[in-house]
Scaffold this motif. Sequence first.
Motif, mmCIF file in Angstrom:
data_model
loop_
_atom_site.group_PDB
_atom_site.id
_atom_site.type_symbol
_atom_site.label_atom_id
_atom_site.label_comp_id
_atom_site.label_asym_id
_atom_site.label_seq_id
_atom_site.Cartn_x
_atom_site.Cartn_y
_atom_site.Cartn_z
ATOM 1 N N CYS A 66 66.908 78.403 28.044
ATOM 2 C CA CYS A 66 67.086 78.001 26.645
ATOM 3 C C CYS A 66 68.163 76.932 26.520
ATOM 4 O O CYS A 66 67.960 75.897 25.870
ATOM 5 C CB CYS A 66 67.431 79.236 25.824
ATOM 6 N N ILE A 67 69.300 77.151 27.202
ATOM 7 C CA ILE A 67 70.408 76.198 27.079
ATOM 8 C C ILE A 67 70.133 74.912 27.845
ATOM 9 O O ILE A 67 70.723 73.866 27.580
ATOM 10 C CB ILE A 67 71.728 76.848 27.544
ATOM 11 N N SER A 68 69.157 75.002 28.827
ATOM 12 C CA SER A 68 68.786 73.811 29.594
ATOM 13 C C SER A 68 67.669 73.019 28.915
ATOM 14 O O SER A 68 67.076 72.129 29.519
ATOM 15 C CB SER A 68 68.343 74.208 31.000
ATOM 16 N N LYS A 69 67.375 73.415 27.654
ATOM 17 C CA LYS A 69 66.405 72.682 26.816
ATOM 18 C C LYS A 69 64.983 72.759 27.350
ATOM 19 O O LYS A 69 64.219 71.790 27.280
ATOM 20 C CB LYS A 69 66.826 71.219 26.639
ATOM 21 N N VAL A 70 64.611 73.929 27.929
ATOM 22 C CA VAL A 70 63.208 74.176 28.261
ATOM 23 C C VAL A 70 62.575 74.800 27.027
ATOM 24 O O VAL A 70 62.996 75.877 26.596
ATOM 25 C CB VAL A 70 63.078 75.141 29.463
ATOM 26 N N PRO A 71 61.585 74.147 26.427
ATOM 27 C CA PRO A 71 61.010 74.674 25.179
ATOM 28 C C PRO A 71 60.440 76.072 25.387
ATOM 29 O O PRO A 71 59.730 76.317 26.363
ATOM 30 C CB PRO A 71 59.878 73.682 24.854
#
Length: 952
Positions: free
Chosen positions: A74-79
């Motif tokens: 989530c924090i690594s911007k994986v949708p």
Amino acid sequence: DPPPVQLIVQFLEQASKPSVNEQNQVQPPPDNKRNRILKLLALKVAAHLKWDLDVLEKSLSVPVLNMLLNELLCISKVPPGTKHVDVDLSSLPPTTAMAILLYNRWAIRTIVQSSFPVKQVKPGPPQLNVMNQMQQEKELTDNILKVLKEQAADSILVLEGALKLNKDLYVHTIRTLDLLAMEPGMVNGETESSTAGLKISAEEIQCQVCYDLGAIYFQQGSTNAAVHENAKEKFFKTKELIAKNGSSSLHFTIDEERLAGYCQACGVLTSSSDDASQQATPYSQIHSCMKSGNYQDLVKIFLEDNVTLSLPVQFRQSVLRELFQKAQQGNDALDEVCFKVCVCNTVCDVLQGRTIDIQFCQLFLKPSKEKIDFLLEVCSRSIDLENASEVLKRKMAAFLKNLCLGLEDLQLVFMISSHDLFIKLLKDDERKLLVDQMRKRSPRINLCTKPVTSFYDIPASASVNIGQLEHQLILSVDPWRIRQILIELHGMTSERQFWTVSNKWEVPNVYGNVILGIKDNLTRDLVYILMAKGLHCCAIKDFVHAKQLFAACLELVTEFSPKLRQVMLNEMLLLDIYTHEAGAGVSGERPPSDLISRVRGYLEMRVPDIPLRQVIAEECVAFLLNWRENEYLTMQVPLPLVQTNPYVKLGQLLAATCKELPGPKESRRTAKDLWEVVVQICSVSNQHKRGNDGRVSLIKHRESTLGIMYRSELLSFIKKLREPLVLTTILSLFVKLHNVREDIVNDIAAEHISIWPSSIPNLQSVDFEAVAVTVKELVSYALTINANNHFWLIIQADIYFATNQYSAALHYYLQAGAVCSDFFNKMVPPDVYTDQVIKRMIKCCSLLNCHTQVAILCQFLREVDYKTAFKALQEQNSHDAMDSYYEYIWDVTILEYLTYLHHKRGETDKRQIAIKAIGQTELNASNPEEVLQLAAQRRKKKFLQAMAKLYF
């Protein structure tokens, strides 16, 4: 202070606590600043541990680690909701790609770890709240595992894709996590760049991913042996990368002992034909040889290890003990293997200064030339005289001296004493001293009275040389070396016939008479031995050496004998047929036109007085049938050849029948001709004999000469055929012949059976017992050619059904359906599961007391057999799963009868199961026909798959 890993648990537990609203209702954890900070703290602790999965997995439960890695995604911007397999890793920021890799690596590792047995922890005093918490965690873990296993294929694809990335990636550190937590306006874009975070090199990523993929492939190999090859490839790649980069990396750790175990197991479980398995350890190679019975390679491994000395002495002894145990169980062929392995072990013991085992002394109580030869070979190959130390040389010399002193047969002593190794190891004065010791040791050894100065002065050395040359002659397959040895032998004596040296040299009688008529002794020996060795090489499929031997023999006989020249050309034709059939022919590649022309030329050959082997004509006709040369066999083959050669006649009738199969019945005259020929072959000649009591008895001769060949010859010929249509044709003929019998109860079904006549004028003349045996042998052979031919499988099932072997019959009926329906995922064709086949399956189940299966199969008939179904359901002594099969019933009438039956018997639980089955909406009679058919098809599929698992 708690350890860092426990902090993760505390932070995530606090962040995931549900909240309670004003109405006292439980709500999901709120997404507020406090919970976001707690999750961030958990991620920072993991970053402090450098995202080492080994450390995290040991201390965190599956649910907690799942939550942690989902937060990382989530924090690594994986949708959220995005399938990782659909994402192109190369286009993502390095930290995002690394987060996806970490998650999928963990998923694969968790699946593998869950397959290992877990030692149950001894429970303490029962505490209700603790037990409830443990049960909840177990259920949560099971749910997560179920999802991970469903997504395993996608995770494997993601990791396989990662292996193609040739770039470094970065994993989040405490600093990059702090940057991500800042307000959007304060972030300068550093977290999206290629230099943010902890750098993980491409080699390190590949090493860890290869190891994890190898582990999952190895686990899957228990159900699919071919996957072990993938596992082996990944594990050996891991070893290469560790060797290249060193095992002391900062960012990953691999259990090298476990990796070595995986590599060894893969070496045992997979074949050793490819390059990767060349790196397999001697242990795995020995295990493989013992398992497959490849004892020749086993001895070779022990010989090679006598130089490298990598195998421990205890392991060597354990292998020898196992071989002795197998030999004592009645396998006499292992006696020689035991001796050879024991010799290898003994020579190894000698070189390493250990005492000689008692087993060697026992095996050497009756020495022979062959044993001495092998012992000298092992000694020679185990010591490199040019580089060996003096200590090793003295040990070997002492061993050979003691060996000579222990032998009573002087000829065996001479074999050792004249060997190069012995001469190089012992000096002249040592050999003289040894002779004196041998003279004094026993009166039974009668040495010559004059002083013996050296071993060369002992008589009979000429016979020793002849013996050695004969031994070389037996072993050699080099035609020019054979010629040279024979020249030397004939130069030493003119009295011997050297073609008789080995009783293994066999030449067909039709050739032997011609060859032994050669006047020149040397030429006769050479031609005989070259041909015998060539035929032996053919028999053991050593076609390369066979071709060399035949070519040399052809060149030799061309000079003086046109008859033998033609013989060799015929044998070389047969060799070329064998070579093609064992090589390119296996993959379906058609033979070259030149070979087909030579086969035709052989069949049409009209050279008088040429000795011919029947097997060559047999192989030529089979070759033409296998490669569908039906036009030639039916239209172009000369008529005199058909009349004189029974195999050509049989081949012509088979080819013509196969050619006409698609045509109308009235055009199948050749089918009738073939029928009559086979009936004649299977007929017996009857003779009347008057007994002592005056009564006349009937004698039947099993192998009569009424036909064009014996039945055994016909069967041998058919077993050379591979073409499916030809095999189906001849198989259906024999099935029809089997069914014609008057007292037959159960017919056997076969394809194209309608083309054969339905009666025989003289039934008594046919040996139906031999026909039944032939049908069994033919269908067994046909299934070795194609085990997935459903028509042949049905024939095999019918044979078992006819002989009251109902379980085996069901096995083959189910297999026939499985192979033509992708294991019942598609509909079984109606010409495979005919009403007759279904009725036989019903009878099999009935006689096996599987009455619920009977009722279900009654639905498969074109018209449901309610009478049989109801009668079966009334049986209370059923050996099948009974009510657990109700979910496979789609006929509402049968389900209603079951409901009534269980109500009548007072079986409430079973009645409820039947009611539940009948209450399914897809079985509602008001549904469209397509829906009802789909419901029936789905239940058929599940039932047949369940049956297959039961009987396969």
